[in-house]
Design a protein around this motif. Structure first.
Motif, PDB file in Angstrom:
ATOM      1  N   UNK A   1      11.168   3.281  -7.992  1.00  0.00           N
ATOM      2  CA  UNK A   1      10.184   2.191  -8.058  1.00  0.00           C
ATOM      3  C   UNK A   1      10.712   0.926  -7.383  1.00  0.00           C
ATOM      4  N   UNK A   2      12.005   0.648  -7.578  1.00  0.00           N
ATOM      5  CA  UNK A   2      12.606  -0.533  -6.977  1.00  0.00           C
ATOM      6  C   UNK A   2      12.535  -0.454  -5.453  1.00  0.00           C
ATOM      7  N   UNK A   3      12.846   0.696  -4.890  1.00  0.00           N
ATOM      8  CA  UNK A   3      12.799   0.860  -3.435  1.00  0.00           C
ATOM      9  C   UNK A   3      11.372   0.753  -2.910  1.00  0.00           C
ATOM     10  N   UNK A   4      10.419   1.262  -3.668  1.00  0.00           N
ATOM     11  CA  UNK A   4       9.020   1.140  -3.294  1.00  0.00           C
ATOM     12  C   UNK A   4       8.596  -0.331  -3.297  1.00  0.00           C
ATOM     13  N   UNK A   5       9.032  -1.062  -4.314  1.00  0.00           N
ATOM     14  CA  UNK A   5       8.745  -2.502  -4.375  1.00  0.00           C
ATOM     15  C   UNK A   5       9.402  -3.236  -3.215  1.00  0.00           C
ATOM     16  N   UNK A   6      10.614  -2.846  -2.863  1.00  0.00           N
ATOM     17  CA  UNK A   6      11.295  -3.458  -1.719  1.00  0.00           C
ATOM     18  C   UNK A   6      10.467  -3.284  -0.445  1.00  0.00           C
TER      19      UNK A   6
END
Length: 159
Positions: free
Chosen positions: A37-42
């Motif tokens: 999820x963090x990478x998607x948000x990035x």
């Protein structure tokens, strides 16, 4: 009487160890989902505005972001804080190696390159999460049961 107490304590300790190991499998799945999820948000943040790693991590939430924030206070730059945060993760599995690689590469190219990099690492993390979920489904209950069975065996031997 002391033997019964010792047997009961052994049973509880072995069962607790089985549950602890099962929980570690579940925590790994949760951590990988959080990183995904963090990478998607990035990727979304980079598409909208050109943010630095520091700015991306300040906006991120989750366990890794919290570890990064603590490490960032002690580090002179985001790259060294990222490396330190990777070293503090509870699991030293493939995801830690992938995060280290990503940390070294993040912020070193233009927006398109960053997005391609995030897509690549998101896919790799997603594959790891799927494998960890499968692993967890297969092993979690078995590990709990083995812990309980070992506890019963030790209890029987003590009595």
């Amino acid at each position: 009487m002391l033997r019964i107490i010792a047997a009961f304590i052994a049973l509880i300790c072995c069962a607790a160890e089985g549950y602890r190991r099962s929980a570690r499998l579940k925590i790994r799945v949760d951590t990988l989902g959080e990183i995904e999820r963090m990478l998607s948000d990035f990727a979304i943040e980079i598409r909208c505005s050109a943010l630095t790693v520091d700015e991306l991590m300040r906006r991120a939430d989750g366990h890794f972001a919290e570890i990064f924030a603590v490490c960032r206070e002690k580090s002179e730059n985001a790259k060294s804080a990222w490396e330190s945060a990777c070293g503090m993760l509870p699991q030293k599995d493939k995801e830690t190696a992938l995060l280290r690689e990503l940390g070294r590469s993040l912020g070193t190219s233009d927006r398109t390159g960053q997005l391609q990099l995030l897509e690549l690492y998101s896919e790799r993390i997603s594959d790891l999460r799927a494998a960890a979920e499968s692993d967890c489904l297969r092993k979690a209950q078995a590990v709990q049961r083995v812990g309980i069975l070992c506890g019963i065996a030790v209890a029987v031997l003590i009595i």
